[in-house]
Motif scaffolding. Structure first.
Motif, PDB file in Angstrom:
ATOM      1  N   GLN A   1      99.303 -27.229  32.374  1.00 26.15           N
ATOM      2  CA  GLN A   1     100.239 -28.219  31.852  1.00 26.15           C
ATOM      3  C   GLN A   1     101.627 -28.036  32.462  1.00 26.15           C
ATOM      4  N   TYR A   2     102.056 -26.774  32.577  1.00 26.54           N
ATOM      5  CA  TYR A   2     103.365 -26.513  33.182  1.00 26.54           C
ATOM      6  C   TYR A   2     103.391 -26.978  34.635  1.00 26.54           C
ATOM      7  N   ILE A   3     102.341 -26.702  35.363  1.00 22.56           N
ATOM      8  CA  ILE A   3     102.288 -27.093  36.764  1.00 22.56           C
ATOM      9  C   ILE A   3     102.330 -28.612  36.900  1.00 22.56           C
ATOM     10  N   GLU A   4     101.652 -29.305  36.005  1.00 19.87           N
ATOM     11  CA  GLU A   4     101.691 -30.773  36.022  1.00 19.87           C
ATOM     12  C   GLU A   4     103.093 -31.304  35.758  1.00 19.87           C
ATOM     13  N   LEU A   5     103.910 -30.507  35.056  1.00 23.83           N
ATOM     14  CA  LEU A   5     105.298 -30.891  34.794  1.00 23.83           C
ATOM     15  C   LEU A   5     106.241 -30.471  35.916  1.00 23.83           C
ATOM     16  N   GLY A   6     105.721 -29.742  36.917  1.00 22.84           N
ATOM     17  CA  GLY A   6     106.541 -29.387  38.071  1.00 22.84           C
ATOM     18  C   GLY A   6     106.968 -27.943  38.178  1.00 22.84           C
ATOM     19  N   TRP A   7     106.398 -27.067  37.342  1.00 18.03           N
ATOM     20  CA  TRP A   7     106.837 -25.674  37.303  1.00 18.03           C
ATOM     21  C   TRP A   7     105.985 -24.762  38.180  1.00 18.03           C
ATOM     22  N   HIS A   8     106.563 -23.604  38.536  1.00 17.69           N
ATOM     23  CA  HIS A   8     105.856 -22.523  39.204  1.00 17.69           C
ATOM     24  C   HIS A   8     105.572 -21.411  38.184  1.00 17.69           C
ATOM     25  N   ILE A   9     104.541 -20.651  38.458  1.00 16.45           N
ATOM     26  CA  ILE A   9     104.145 -19.519  37.611  1.00 16.45           C
ATOM     27  C   ILE A   9     104.443 -18.217  38.359  1.00 16.45           C
ATOM     28  N   SER A  10     105.100 -17.289  37.677  1.00 19.75           N
ATOM     29  CA  SER A  10     105.434 -16.006  38.283  1.00 19.75           C
ATOM     30  C   SER A  10     104.622 -14.894  37.631  1.00 19.75           C
ATOM     31  N   VAL A  11     104.060 -14.035  38.489  1.00 18.60           N
ATOM     32  CA  VAL A  11     103.175 -12.964  38.017  1.00 18.60           C
ATOM     33  C   VAL A  11     103.687 -11.623  38.532  1.00 18.60           C
ATOM     34  N   GLY A  12     103.651 -10.628  37.657  1.00 16.53           N
ATOM     35  CA  GLY A  12     104.098  -9.288  38.008  1.00 16.53           C
ATOM     36  C   GLY A  12     103.052  -8.235  37.743  1.00 16.53           C
ATOM     37  N   GLY A  13     103.526  -7.038  37.436  1.00 16.84           N
ATOM     38  CA  GLY A  13     102.651  -5.879  37.306  1.00 16.84           C
ATOM     39  C   GLY A  13     101.618  -5.972  36.216  1.00 16.84           C
ATOM     40  N   VAL A  14     101.844  -6.798  35.215  1.00 15.26           N
ATOM     41  CA  VAL A  14     100.891  -6.908  34.104  1.00 15.26           C
ATOM     42  C   VAL A  14      99.507  -7.323  34.602  1.00 15.26           C
ATOM     43  N   VAL A  15      99.445  -8.074  35.702  1.00 14.92           N
ATOM     44  CA  VAL A  15      98.152  -8.541  36.212  1.00 14.92           C
ATOM     45  C   VAL A  15      97.266  -7.379  36.642  1.00 14.92           C
ATOM     46  N   THR A  16      97.837  -6.207  36.888  1.00 14.53           N
ATOM     47  CA  THR A  16      97.058  -5.036  37.303  1.00 14.53           C
ATOM     48  C   THR A  16      96.546  -4.224  36.130  1.00 14.53           C
ATOM     49  N   TYR A  17      96.973  -4.539  34.917  1.00 10.96           N
ATOM     50  CA  TYR A  17      96.588  -3.740  33.751  1.00 10.96           C
ATOM     51  C   TYR A  17      95.173  -4.090  33.298  1.00 10.96           C
TER      52      TYR A  17
ATOM     53  N   ILE B   1     100.803  -5.494  43.258  1.00 12.48           N
ATOM     54  CA  ILE B   1     100.584  -6.796  42.625  1.00 12.48           C
ATOM     55  C   ILE B   1      99.856  -7.728  43.585  1.00 12.48           C
ATOM     56  N   ALA B   2     100.303  -7.739  44.839  1.00 16.10           N
ATOM     57  CA  ALA B   2      99.667  -8.590  45.844  1.00 16.10           C
ATOM     58  C   ALA B   2      98.223  -8.175  46.095  1.00 16.10           C
ATOM     59  N   THR B   3      97.966  -6.867  46.056  1.00 19.80           N
ATOM     60  CA  THR B   3      96.597  -6.380  46.266  1.00 19.80           C
ATOM     61  C   THR B   3      95.671  -6.869  45.160  1.00 19.80           C
ATOM     62  N   LYS B   4      96.152  -6.848  43.907  1.00 21.76           N
ATOM     63  CA  LYS B   4      95.331  -7.327  42.795  1.00 21.76           C
ATOM     64  C   LYS B   4      95.092  -8.833  42.908  1.00 21.76           C
ATOM     65  N   ILE B   5      96.116  -9.580  43.240  1.00 23.54           N
ATOM     66  CA  ILE B   5      95.954 -11.025  43.387  1.00 23.54           C
ATOM     67  C   ILE B   5      95.014 -11.343  44.540  1.00 23.54           C
ATOM     68  N   ALA B   6      95.091 -10.573  45.612  1.00 28.78           N
ATOM     69  CA  ALA B   6      94.193 -10.777  46.753  1.00 28.78           C
ATOM     70  C   ALA B   6      92.739 -10.614  46.347  1.00 28.78           C
ATOM     71  N   GLN B   7      92.478  -9.671  45.469  1.00 27.63           N
ATOM     72  CA  GLN B   7      91.118  -9.479  44.969  1.00 27.63           C
ATOM     73  C   GLN B   7      90.654 -10.713  44.200  1.00 27.63           C
ATOM     74  N   ILE B   8      91.539 -11.276  43.402  1.00 31.01           N
ATOM     75  CA  ILE B   8      91.205 -12.462  42.614  1.00 31.01           C
ATOM     76  C   ILE B   8      90.996 -13.672  43.522  1.00 31.01           C
ATOM     77  N   TRP B   9      91.800 -13.791  44.551  1.00 30.07           N
ATOM     78  CA  TRP B   9      91.745 -14.934  45.469  1.00 30.07           C
ATOM     79  C   TRP B   9      90.703 -14.769  46.573  1.00 30.07           C
ATOM     80  N   ASN B  10      90.139 -13.592  46.688  1.00 24.71           N
ATOM     81  CA  ASN B  10      89.271 -13.281  47.834  1.00 24.71           C
ATOM     82  C   ASN B  10      90.052 -13.489  49.136  1.00 24.71           C
ATOM     83  N   ALA B  11      91.249 -12.916  49.166  1.00 21.21           N
ATOM     84  CA  ALA B  11      92.151 -13.028  50.304  1.00 21.21           C
ATOM     85  C   ALA B  11      92.637 -11.633  50.666  1.00 21.21           C
ATOM     86  N   THR B  12      93.591 -11.558  51.579  1.00 22.52           N
ATOM     87  CA  THR B  12      94.208 -10.278  51.912  1.00 22.52           C
ATOM     88  C   THR B  12      95.576 -10.195  51.243  1.00 22.52           C
ATOM     89  N   PRO B  13      96.081  -8.987  51.002  1.00 21.94           N
ATOM     90  CA  PRO B  13      97.436  -8.865  50.455  1.00 21.94           C
ATOM     91  C   PRO B  13      98.477  -9.534  51.339  1.00 21.94           C
TER      92      PRO B  13
END
Length: 257
Positions: free
Chosen positions: A166-182, A227-239
């Protein structure tokens, strides 16, 4: 390589080694851009000073909801003056925090709306803090149409994927930090997995919220690699791909060439 969209290098936790970090360690670690985020009037001034001193640092000016009770109307004029500095690229962090309620909720809402209007008037994006205030934050941002007018970041995003959509549809970006690795952060990982890649940016919120494997220690921007390494795992991408995509997203949002 990395764009750090949320840091607090003016905080006392960095008093002993701040200059070494900002002048040497972080640039050598591949931190190409840093956004130092104001939390009160003093912090906003410090952020501008850092931005003026270091080429790769940019600033936001604003007052955190914890400090909403301390704002005077004249401070809004001062923030607008600070925002004229070309190294100031956003208004923030502003928003609502109903977890701690260090400022009364009605005061938080009143000042949030004021500073959001200031950002719209200045045509500057915003950095939004929202904790345990999901419905109120969404209602204010939707009614203001700030997302489509100026855009900005939902900092340290903590709500679910449907709300993120819903936020993205309104024009916003989402910011992610260290919590994604927990452990047990499946909800946030689902957000990362499902939102468009061009709407995600990285942050540390340092000195807080260090990612694994450094959880519990003072945080700094070098931890963006974890953080980038964890997101890369989720995206099936590289850091490296995550770093590049999120850097371009942040540069585009803040108008940095």
């Amino acid at each position: 390589m990395y764009f750090e969209t949320h840091s607090h290098y003016d905080f006392k936790q960095f008093d002993e080694d701040r200059n070494e970090l900002l002048s040497k360690i972080l640039p050598e670690a591949g931190i190409d851009y840093i956004l130092n985020v104001g939390t009160n009037m003093q912090s906003s001034r410090a952020s501008v000073n850092f931005a003026n001193k270091y080429d790769y640092i940019y600033a936001t000016v604003g007052v955190h909801p914890h400090n909403a009770k301390d704002i005077k109307d004249s401070d809004l004029v001062t923030l607008a003056e600070m925002a004229k500095n070309p190294k100031v690229v956003a208004i923030g962090e502003i928003g609502l925090d109903f977890h701690y309620n260090f400022s009364p909720q009605d005061t938080q809402i009143y000042r949030f709306k004021q500073m959001l209007k200031l950002a719209i008037d200045l045509k500057m994006p915003t950095v939004i803090h929202s904790r345990d205030a999901e419905e109120e934050t969404f209602k204010i941002l939707k009614e203001s149409k700030a997302g489509e007018k100026i855009g900005g970041i939902l900092h340290c995003y903590s709500y679910d994927a449907s709300r993120a959509k819903q936020y993205i549809e309104l024009g916003w970006h989402i910011s992610v930090g260290g919590v994604v690795t927990y452990k047990k952060t499946e909800q946030l990982q689902q957000v990362v997995a499902t939102i468009p890649k061009d709407r995600l940016v990285l942050e540390t919120d340092c000195p807080y919220l260090s990612p694994e494997p450094n959880r519990g220690k003072r945080n700094d921007s070098t931890n963006l690699t974890h953080i980038a390494t964890k997101i890369a795992q989720i995206w099936n991408a590289t850091p490296e791909e995550v770093a590049q995509i999120t850097m371009q997203n942040a540069k585009r949002l803040f108008g940095i060439k």
